[in-house]
Design a protein around this motif. Structure first.
Motif, PDB file in Angstrom:
ATOM      1  N   MET A   1       0.826  -1.216   0.000  1.00 51.13           N
ATOM      2  CA  MET A   1       0.000   0.000   0.000  1.00 51.13           C
ATOM      3  C   MET A   1       0.856   1.260   0.000  1.00 51.13           C
ATOM      4  SD  MET A   1      -3.003   1.026  -0.334  1.00 51.13           S
ATOM      5  CE  MET A   1      -4.393   2.005   0.194  1.00 51.13           C
ATOM      6  N   THR A   2       2.017   1.150   0.648  1.00 51.94           N
ATOM      7  CA  THR A   2       2.881   2.328   0.702  1.00 51.94           C
ATOM      8  C   THR A   2       3.411   2.694  -0.686  1.00 51.94           C
ATOM      9  OG1 THR A   2       5.025   3.080   1.458  1.00 51.94           O
ATOM     10  CG2 THR A   2       4.648   0.729   1.473  1.00 51.94           C
ATOM     11  N   ASP A   3       3.500   1.706  -1.569  1.00 54.47           N
ATOM     12  CA  ASP A   3       3.872   1.982  -2.949  1.00 54.47           C
ATOM     13  C   ASP A   3       2.868   2.910  -3.599  1.00 54.47           C
ATOM     14  OD1 ASP A   3       6.202   0.656  -3.076  1.00 54.47           O
ATOM     15  OD2 ASP A   3       5.566  -0.829  -4.540  1.00 54.47           O
ATOM     16  N   ALA A   4       1.609   2.575  -3.420  1.00 56.37           N
ATOM     17  CA  ALA A   4       0.555   3.395  -4.011  1.00 56.37           C
ATOM     18  C   ALA A   4       0.581   4.810  -3.432  1.00 56.37           C
ATOM     19  CB  ALA A   4      -0.806   2.753  -3.783  1.00 56.37           C
ATOM     20  N   ASP A   5       0.842   4.919  -2.145  1.00 60.13           N
ATOM     21  CA  ASP A   5       0.910   6.235  -1.526  1.00 60.13           C
ATOM     22  C   ASP A   5       2.009   7.080  -2.151  1.00 60.13           C
ATOM     23  OD1 ASP A   5      -1.130   5.477   0.094  1.00 60.13           O
ATOM     24  OD2 ASP A   5       0.107   5.094   1.851  1.00 60.13           O
ATOM     25  N   GLY A   6       3.165   6.443  -2.366  1.00 59.75           N
ATOM     26  CA  GLY A   6       4.279   7.179  -2.961  1.00 59.75           C
ATOM     27  C   GLY A   6       3.957   7.641  -4.364  1.00 59.75           C
ATOM     28  N   LEU A   7       3.371   6.767  -5.144  1.00 63.08           N
ATOM     29  CA  LEU A   7       2.995   7.127  -6.502  1.00 63.08           C
ATOM     30  C   LEU A   7       1.994   8.275  -6.484  1.00 63.08           C
ATOM     31  CD1 LEU A   7       2.170   4.483  -9.239  1.00 63.08           C
ATOM     32  CD2 LEU A   7       1.183   6.758  -9.216  1.00 63.08           C
ATOM     33  N   ALA A   8       1.008   8.172  -5.599  1.00 61.48           N
ATOM     34  CA  ALA A   8      -0.019   9.216  -5.518  1.00 61.48           C
ATOM     35  C   ALA A   8       0.595  10.539  -5.082  1.00 61.48           C
ATOM     36  CB  ALA A   8      -1.126   8.786  -4.549  1.00 61.48           C
TER      37      ALA A   8
ATOM     38  N   LEU B   1       3.608  11.617  -5.565  1.00 65.61           N
ATOM     39  CA  LEU B   1       4.342  12.219  -6.681  1.00 65.61           C
ATOM     40  C   LEU B   1       3.386  12.808  -7.704  1.00 65.61           C
ATOM     41  CD1 LEU B   1       6.894  12.818  -8.232  1.00 65.61           C
ATOM     42  CD2 LEU B   1       6.802  10.504  -9.175  1.00 65.61           C
ATOM     43  N   ALA B   2       2.354  12.048  -8.046  1.00 64.53           N
ATOM     44  CA  ALA B   2       1.396  12.527  -9.039  1.00 64.53           C
ATOM     45  C   ALA B   2       0.687  13.784  -8.543  1.00 64.53           C
ATOM     46  CB  ALA B   2       0.373  11.439  -9.353  1.00 64.53           C
ATOM     47  N   ALA B   3       0.463  13.865  -7.231  1.00 66.44           N
ATOM     48  CA  ALA B   3      -0.261  15.010  -6.678  1.00 66.44           C
ATOM     49  C   ALA B   3       0.486  16.318  -6.943  1.00 66.44           C
ATOM     50  CB  ALA B   3      -0.484  14.829  -5.178  1.00 66.44           C
TER      51      ALA B   3
ATOM     52  N   LEU C   1      -1.760   0.032  -9.782  1.00 68.69           N
ATOM     53  CA  LEU C   1      -0.681  -0.919  -9.538  1.00 68.69           C
ATOM     54  C   LEU C   1      -1.214  -2.345  -9.604  1.00 68.69           C
ATOM     55  CD1 LEU C   1       1.372   0.892  -6.758  1.00 68.69           C
ATOM     56  CD2 LEU C   1       1.885   0.633  -9.183  1.00 68.69           C
TER      57      LEU C   1
ATOM     58  N   ARG D   1       8.860   7.765  -8.170  1.00 68.61           N
ATOM     59  CA  ARG D   1       8.256   8.117  -6.887  1.00 68.61           C
ATOM     60  C   ARG D   1       9.336   8.171  -5.814  1.00 68.61           C
ATOM     61  NH1 ARG D   1       8.101   2.615  -4.331  1.00 68.61           N
ATOM     62  NH2 ARG D   1       9.656   2.497  -5.919  1.00 68.61           N
TER      63      ARG D   1
ATOM     64  N   PHE E   1      -3.939   9.940 -11.016  1.00 64.17           N
ATOM     65  CA  PHE E   1      -3.017   9.086 -10.268  1.00 64.17           C
ATOM     66  C   PHE E   1      -2.698   9.649  -8.892  1.00 64.17           C
ATOM     67  CE2 PHE E   1      -2.127   8.703 -14.818  1.00 64.17           C
ATOM     68  CZ  PHE E   1      -2.390   7.368 -14.993  1.00 64.17           C
ATOM     69  N   ALA E   2      -3.279  10.791  -8.558  1.00 63.13           N
ATOM     70  CA  ALA E   2      -2.873  11.515  -7.359  1.00 63.13           C
ATOM     71  C   ALA E   2      -3.660  11.095  -6.122  1.00 63.13           C
ATOM     72  CB  ALA E   2      -3.004  13.026  -7.586  1.00 63.13           C
TER      73      ALA E   2
ATOM     74  N   ALA F   1      -4.294   5.029  -7.224  1.00 61.44           N
ATOM     75  CA  ALA F   1      -2.949   4.528  -7.503  1.00 61.44           C
ATOM     76  C   ALA F   1      -2.861   3.036  -7.205  1.00 61.44           C
ATOM     77  CB  ALA F   1      -1.928   5.309  -6.672  1.00 61.44           C
TER      78      ALA F   1
END
Lengths: 230, 230
Positions: free
Chosen positions: A1-8, A10-12, B24, B90, B14-15, B20
């Motif tokens: 889940m922390t992967d998705a948080d990081g991606l989000a 960055l995208a934010a 994934l 990320r 993606f934000a 996100a």
DNA sequence: GCGACACTTCGGCGCGGCCCGAACCGTCGC
DNA sequence: GCGACGGTTCGGGCCGCGCCGAAGTGTCGC
């Protein structure tokens, strides 16, 4: 889940129109002051300050304080590439309507900087010309041939040594074709500007090929028929 | 300014951590139902419905209704590449702490699918092995050599014809090296799964190389020492 | 020193997004 | 038919974010 948080997270950074406008402006590779960016994006000072803080904290921008000015620029080529990628994949909006917007778009399509190197029809044409002798398409980018190294040294007065990658490919936003980035692309762009073969138009990324530049491009690379924006 | 708006609108998709996480999960290239995604991301049904609507409207996902199920998948390789790019750039979060997270990460690093082709150490190793004879590094991707075409036909039972690009390079998230994507990579992955040289682990993207697979990889490609996740 | 200027901090406003529970609608299995 | 089930729609709560005006801090030019 922390992967998705990081991606989000960055995208934010890019998910706000004002911050996106900052990024596109900074794609010219130069450092802008906070005030310039604020005026460019049409927001008040405090708003720009907040955005810049966030972008610097996220590592997308780097800042450089000088007196009462705060200069910021993109943190590096990786960031520039990310912006360019998002820009290329963005849903196509309605075509420009006003004359002003149309001419601005045409100027960008003809020639512009992409972070620190040449892009648009000019960038692609120069890259194509170099590919016949000085560049090799290769895994994930270009390689400069020995002949290419000599060409850069003699014709451009640039010795390409040391830091890697010396040549990188970058997918063009308007042309959808690759063009030369990396250290070689940056050196090329810098030399072109220095010799006034191209000059910046206004405050943005658009470039204009000078008469000297047209002659030089024809003689050096056999590049013909570069038309300016209408 | 409308350029910046478009870029921001795309990035906004993606934000959000939930969206996100959806992306994934969908990077395994398969179609998931709305409920599966909701459970995977830990949100309630209505929340997932809203997100999926937004992502389909933005063109990031495509849906396929079948009975009372709503299947969604990534709209295409371009979207998968964009997700992979954002994922690679990320900010590195804190290293995994729990045993569960560490083993999951190790499994992904060893072998996984990247949208529809092989990635991780397995993907890079297979690509490297093919590069000696069957693949050529080239502008913005790979080219399959005549020898490579024959190899795919005889050994994999796949005739690579028609649609382009047949081979595309994809930068690996953990290995930071290119591996084979495109139609050839997808065919390779599908064949490996079909012959049970690799099997999916759990519901995610992770793969395990079977004993048969190890033998086949050693004989066919000279790939040795593929270790599974701890 | 003393204004002019660039930028920042603070406080507050308002919008929009994310989320859920409850109720509703279609499909499937019997 | 009639529950069970997957998905959707509706309504409402909540929090975060983007924005600005006003006031404050440091720097530059004279």
């Amino acid at each position: 889940m922390t992967d998705a948080d990081g991606l989000a997270a960055l995208a934010a950074i890019f998910a706000d129109p004002t911050r996106a406008a900052f990024c596109l402006a900074l794609m010219d590779g130069r450092a802008w002051t906070a005030g310039e960016l604020a005026r460019h994006a049409g927001v008040a000072g405090p708003t720009a300050t907040g955005h810049l803080h966030r972008m610097v904290d996220a590592g997308v921008l780097v800042e450089h304080r000088q007196g009462r000015h705060r200069y910021v620029r993109l943190a590096g080529p990786q960031v520039a590439q990310l912006v360019e990628t998002l820009h290329a994949h963005r849903p196509a909006g309605p075509p420009a309507r006003t004359l002003r917007a149309v001419t601005a778009r045409a100027a960008l399509e003809a020639a512009r900087t992409c972070y620190d190197h040449l892009a648009g029809r000019l960038g692609v044409a120069v890259t194509d010309a170099l590919t016949t002798t000085g560049l090799l398409d290769q895994d994930n980018g270009f390689a400069v041939t020995p002949a290419g190294l000599r060409w850069f040294d003699r014709e451009m007065g640039v010795e390409l040594v040391g830091r890697r990658p010396v040549a990188r490919s970058c997918i063009d936003w308007t042309e959808r074709r690759v063009h030369l980035g990396g250290a070689a692309g940056a050196a090329l762009c810098a030399t072109f500007l220095e010799r006034r073969w191209v000059t910046r138009v206004g405050t943005g990324r658009a470039l204009r090929v000078t008469d000297d530049g047209k002659t030089a491009l024809r003689n050096l690379l056999g590049v013909e028929g570069l038309t300016n924006a209408a």
